[in-house]
Design a protein around this motif. Sequence first.
Motif, PDB file in Angstrom:
ATOM      1  N   PRO A 255       0.832  -1.211   0.000  1.00  0.00           N
ATOM      2  CA  PRO A 255       0.000   0.000   0.000  1.00  0.00           C
ATOM      3  C   PRO A 255       0.860   1.251   0.000  1.00  0.00           C
ATOM      4  CG  PRO A 255       0.121  -0.914   2.195  1.00  0.00           C
ATOM      5  CD  PRO A 255       0.849  -1.882   1.310  1.00  0.00           C
ATOM      6  N   LYS A 256       0.248   2.373  -0.365  1.00  0.00           N
ATOM      7  CA  LYS A 256       0.964   3.662  -0.362  1.00  0.00           C
ATOM      8  C   LYS A 256       0.877   4.296   1.023  1.00  0.00           C
ATOM      9  CE  LYS A 256       0.174   4.467  -5.269  1.00  0.00           C
ATOM     10  NZ  LYS A 256      -0.460   5.300  -6.307  1.00  0.00           N
ATOM     11  N   ASP A 257       1.375   3.561   2.020  1.00  0.00           N
ATOM     12  CA  ASP A 257       1.356   3.997   3.416  1.00  0.00           C
ATOM     13  C   ASP A 257       2.795   4.226   3.839  1.00  0.00           C
ATOM     14  OD1 ASP A 257       1.079   4.350   6.096  1.00  0.00           O
ATOM     15  OD2 ASP A 257      -0.520   2.869   6.314  1.00  0.00           O
ATOM     16  N   LYS A 258       3.219   5.503   3.869  1.00  0.00           N
ATOM     17  CA  LYS A 258       4.647   5.803   4.000  1.00  0.00           C
ATOM     18  C   LYS A 258       5.221   5.395   5.350  1.00  0.00           C
ATOM     19  CE  LYS A 258       5.457   9.322   0.510  1.00  0.00           C
ATOM     20  NZ  LYS A 258       6.144  10.584   0.237  1.00  0.00           N
ATOM     21  N   ASP A 259       4.459   5.539   6.441  1.00  0.00           N
ATOM     22  CA  ASP A 259       5.037   5.157   7.715  1.00  0.00           C
ATOM     23  C   ASP A 259       5.215   3.637   7.820  1.00  0.00           C
ATOM     24  OD1 ASP A 259       2.258   5.074   7.699  1.00  0.00           O
ATOM     25  OD2 ASP A 259       2.147   5.044   9.882  1.00  0.00           O
ATOM     26  N   PHE A 260       4.306   2.869   7.167  1.00  0.00           N
ATOM     27  CA  PHE A 260       4.478   1.424   7.111  1.00  0.00           C
ATOM     28  C   PHE A 260       5.722   1.056   6.317  1.00  0.00           C
ATOM     29  CE2 PHE A 260       3.586  -2.352   4.372  1.00  0.00           C
ATOM     30  CZ  PHE A 260       3.815  -3.314   5.330  1.00  0.00           C
ATOM     31  N   LEU A 261       5.896   1.692   5.155  1.00  0.00           N
ATOM     32  CA  LEU A 261       7.061   1.412   4.317  1.00  0.00           C
ATOM     33  C   LEU A 261       8.349   1.820   5.025  1.00  0.00           C
ATOM     34  CD1 LEU A 261       5.663   2.552   0.854  1.00  0.00           C
ATOM     35  CD2 LEU A 261       5.976   0.224   1.664  1.00  0.00           C
ATOM     36  N   PHE A 262       8.306   2.925   5.758  1.00  0.00           N
ATOM     37  CA  PHE A 262       9.486   3.353   6.530  1.00  0.00           C
ATOM     38  C   PHE A 262       9.903   2.255   7.507  1.00  0.00           C
ATOM     39  CE2 PHE A 262      11.080   4.969  10.549  1.00  0.00           C
ATOM     40  CZ  PHE A 262      12.188   5.704  10.144  1.00  0.00           C
ATOM     41  N   MET A 263       8.945   1.753   8.297  1.00  0.00           N
ATOM     42  CA  MET A 263       9.264   0.730   9.290  1.00  0.00           C
ATOM     43  C   MET A 263       9.662  -0.592   8.635  1.00  0.00           C
ATOM     44  SD  MET A 263       9.254   1.912  12.290  1.00  0.00           S
ATOM     45  CE  MET A 263       9.435   0.324  13.080  1.00  0.00           C
ATOM     46  N   LEU A 264       9.011  -0.920   7.507  1.00  0.00           N
ATOM     47  CA  LEU A 264       9.332  -2.161   6.806  1.00  0.00           C
ATOM     48  C   LEU A 264      10.795  -2.176   6.373  1.00  0.00           C
ATOM     49  CD1 LEU A 264       8.299  -4.812   5.482  1.00  0.00           C
ATOM     50  CD2 LEU A 264       7.809  -3.463   3.448  1.00  0.00           C
ATOM     51  N   TYR A 265      11.228  -1.091   5.714  1.00  0.00           N
ATOM     52  CA  TYR A 265      12.609  -1.045   5.217  1.00  0.00           C
ATOM     53  C   TYR A 265      13.615  -0.852   6.361  1.00  0.00           C
ATOM     54  CZ  TYR A 265      10.675  -0.859   0.513  1.00  0.00           C
ATOM     55  OH  TYR A 265      10.013  -1.146  -0.637  1.00  0.00           O
ATOM     56  N   LEU A 266      13.213  -0.181   7.438  1.00  0.00           N
ATOM     57  CA  LEU A 266      14.108  -0.042   8.590  1.00  0.00           C
ATOM     58  C   LEU A 266      14.363  -1.410   9.234  1.00  0.00           C
ATOM     59  CD1 LEU A 266      15.670   1.667  10.632  1.00  0.00           C
ATOM     60  CD2 LEU A 266      13.523   2.047  11.865  1.00  0.00           C
ATOM     61  N   HIS A 291      10.925   7.318   2.720  1.00  0.00           N
ATOM     62  CA  HIS A 291       9.526   7.264   3.168  1.00  0.00           C
ATOM     63  C   HIS A 291       9.318   7.946   4.522  1.00  0.00           C
ATOM     64  CE1 HIS A 291       9.591   4.022   0.124  1.00  0.00           C
ATOM     65  NE2 HIS A 291       8.346   4.437  -0.099  1.00  0.00           N
ATOM     66  N   ILE A 292      10.256   8.817   4.912  1.00  0.00           N
ATOM     67  CA  ILE A 292      10.069   9.599   6.142  1.00  0.00           C
ATOM     68  C   ILE A 292       8.933  10.602   5.933  1.00  0.00           C
ATOM     69  CG2 ILE A 292      11.117  11.330   7.660  1.00  0.00           C
ATOM     70  CD1 ILE A 292      13.795   9.930   7.210  1.00  0.00           C
ATOM     71  N   ASN A 293       8.003  10.688   6.871  1.00  0.00           N
ATOM     72  CA  ASN A 293       6.884  11.636   6.795  1.00  0.00           C
ATOM     73  C   ASN A 293       6.481  12.025   8.209  1.00  0.00           C
ATOM     74  OD1 ASN A 293       4.211   9.938   7.506  1.00  0.00           O
ATOM     75  ND2 ASN A 293       5.712   8.626   6.478  1.00  0.00           N
ATOM     76  N   ASP A 294       5.431  12.818   8.319  1.00  0.00           N
ATOM     77  CA  ASP A 294       5.004  13.344   9.629  1.00  0.00           C
ATOM     78  C   ASP A 294       4.544  12.244  10.583  1.00  0.00           C
ATOM     79  OD1 ASP A 294       5.590  15.848   8.757  1.00  0.00           O
ATOM     80  OD2 ASP A 294       3.536  16.353   8.179  1.00  0.00           O
ATOM     81  N   GLN A 295       4.111  11.073  10.025  1.00  0.00           N
ATOM     82  CA  GLN A 295       3.635   9.988  10.876  1.00  0.00           C
ATOM     83  C   GLN A 295       4.777   9.226  11.552  1.00  0.00           C
ATOM     84  OE1 GLN A 295       0.343   9.605  11.397  1.00  0.00           O
ATOM     85  NE2 GLN A 295       0.093  11.408  10.105  1.00  0.00           N
ATOM     86  N   VAL A 296       5.998   9.395  11.015  1.00  0.00           N
ATOM     87  CA  VAL A 296       7.163   8.704  11.576  1.00  0.00           C
ATOM     88  C   VAL A 296       7.677   9.502  12.773  1.00  0.00           C
ATOM     89  CG1 VAL A 296       9.535   7.938  11.123  1.00  0.00           C
ATOM     90  CG2 VAL A 296       7.780   7.724   9.339  1.00  0.00           C
ATOM     91  N   SER A 297       7.876   8.838  13.909  1.00  0.00           N
ATOM     92  CA  SER A 297       8.343   9.551  15.103  1.00  0.00           C
ATOM     93  C   SER A 297       9.806   9.952  14.945  1.00  0.00           C
ATOM     94  CB  SER A 297       8.182   8.659  16.338  1.00  0.00           C
ATOM     95  OG  SER A 297       9.143   7.615  16.327  1.00  0.00           O
TER      96      SER A 297
END
Length: 620
Positions: A255-266, A291-297
């Motif tokens: 999905p185009k969910d950037k915080d999910f993709l951020f955590m997945l690749y991290l 995929h860093i965005n405002d939802q990423v802490s």
Amino acid sequence: MLQKSIWKIVFLLCFYTVISAQSNLNKDAFNLIEKANQSDSLSISTNFLYQAIKKASKIPNDTLLTRAYYNLYIHHYNHKLYDSNEYFLQKALFHAKRGHFYEGVEYCYEDLGLVMKDQKNYTKALYYFQKALNIYHQHKVGSFFLIHTKIGELNALQSNFKESLYHYKKAKNNIQFNDSVKQIKLNKAIGSVFFLTKKYDSAQFFFQKAIDLDPKIKEPSIHINYINTLIKLNKPNTLVYIHNYLKQLEQQNLPKDKDFLFMLYLLKGNLFLQLKQYNKAKKAYELSEKHINDQVSKRQELMLYLRSSKLEEKIGDYKKSLKYFKKMYHLDSILYYKEKTAEFDRIRTEYEVDNKDQQIELLNKEKEVEALRKKQIILGSLGLLVFLGIVFWYRSKTQNLKKKQEIERLEKEKELEQANALLKGQDQERNRIAKEIHDGVGAQLAGLKLNLEKINQKYQDKNLKSISSKLENSFSELRSISHNLSINYIQDHSLAELLTKLKQYYQKQSSFSIELSLFPKEDFEFINQIQKHHLYRIIQELLNNTRKHASATEVSISITKQKDNINLFFEDNGKGFNVSLQPKGIGLQNIEERVESLNGELSIDSQLSRGSIIVINIPV
């Protein structure tokens, strides 16, 4: 017998009249609520709803009053105005209770709970949702699932995990087996509670159940929670299993969910770093950074930069390592320094008590800290230079913008001064004409009337008496015109008195009825003279235009004073006009200039054969 029949007929006629009037008020109130729901403008919808409240209050109809106040809450919430939400819901709740409208009572309790949750007042939010649950048990209205889910969520926010699990399970037992969306939501919520209470086996079980119901990854955060649970369990072959699991996720349509993709690749980068597959880890960290965005802490972002810096150091690319270190420093340099200093102090103390070899190792670590501090000082200095450059550029840009805004402000002030001068000249000319009428023609008519009455005392002629009476009417009319033109007349009366007399004048002179409403009436006693003067002249001009051009039979004037503005709503049922094609006359130009002088906004909605609506908003 005949008399009894007549009384029965009279009673039936009166009863029918009352029922018919109430039915019309109900219909009008309902239509006004529907109109409000069709409008995207907050001011127009608010006016319609206040009119509906006024009509429904005359009956009274508590169901319609509940709907009107509840819709006021919805419209204000949709426009992100939250100050009055609790007030509107409490008013709706009052009428729903009084009218035994239990579905409305349950809705109000639910939304009051959501409002309190948004304000982080979890205790009060729980109170309202518990009230909603009581209404559900008593009258079987509302959503059992929603209420228990929200109570569970609020208990979890207050770390009351036992109570939270109880309500989540109550909600889970109530939903149908094939309702996968609700099943996923509750399995995820229950798994999260078990994770927070460190019961990782149970957390894994419920996350797995949610994943089995979610093959297309509609809830991507579940997979992140599941992987974190596996890491906490630390079972044999965990790294291999996580690697295969991440690979499987990547092969699906993500999905185009950037915080999910951020955590997945991290997580993927961390895995490859542990397996010492540095190139793969680098690629994963770069994808995570994209995929860093405002939802990423910020703490997660800090962890990414720290891992990336260490990875580049292992690869041997010290320039990139320094780059990531600098990013990490800018995110949380002070916290990082404190944490490291505390850590090294603890290590030093432990090693001093232990043996000399450990003391030597501690000294080496202290040297590393000192070197790190020097690096931070260098990076801080470079950062300061960059910051000063940005400040200088921004200041230059801001000064240019201020100059431009000042020029625009002066031009606007000049236009307003010209408009005010024109309006002032018009008012002075009106005042002069009023004095001329009063002192000139008015005085002559009064003198002529007195002479006629004096002569008629002798002759007692009916024609002379009739002429004297007509002169009296003409003098009264002339005095009314003089008052309407006079500035002193406006200054000496309240807005409510002025508009009431204006209403009486136009109803006497014209063929249309006028409905006038000021809400709340007492607040208009305190508006300043300039606002009162312009509002009076605007309404006078609107009524004059209606009389001359609209061929209307009904006119509605509603003035509402709110916290930050005065709202004028003017409506007639006349023949209307095409707003885009109709040229602006002097009257409309005068209205626009008066609104502009008050820094207000003017909106005109009119169509042929459908009347006209004029909405004016004036800031207080």
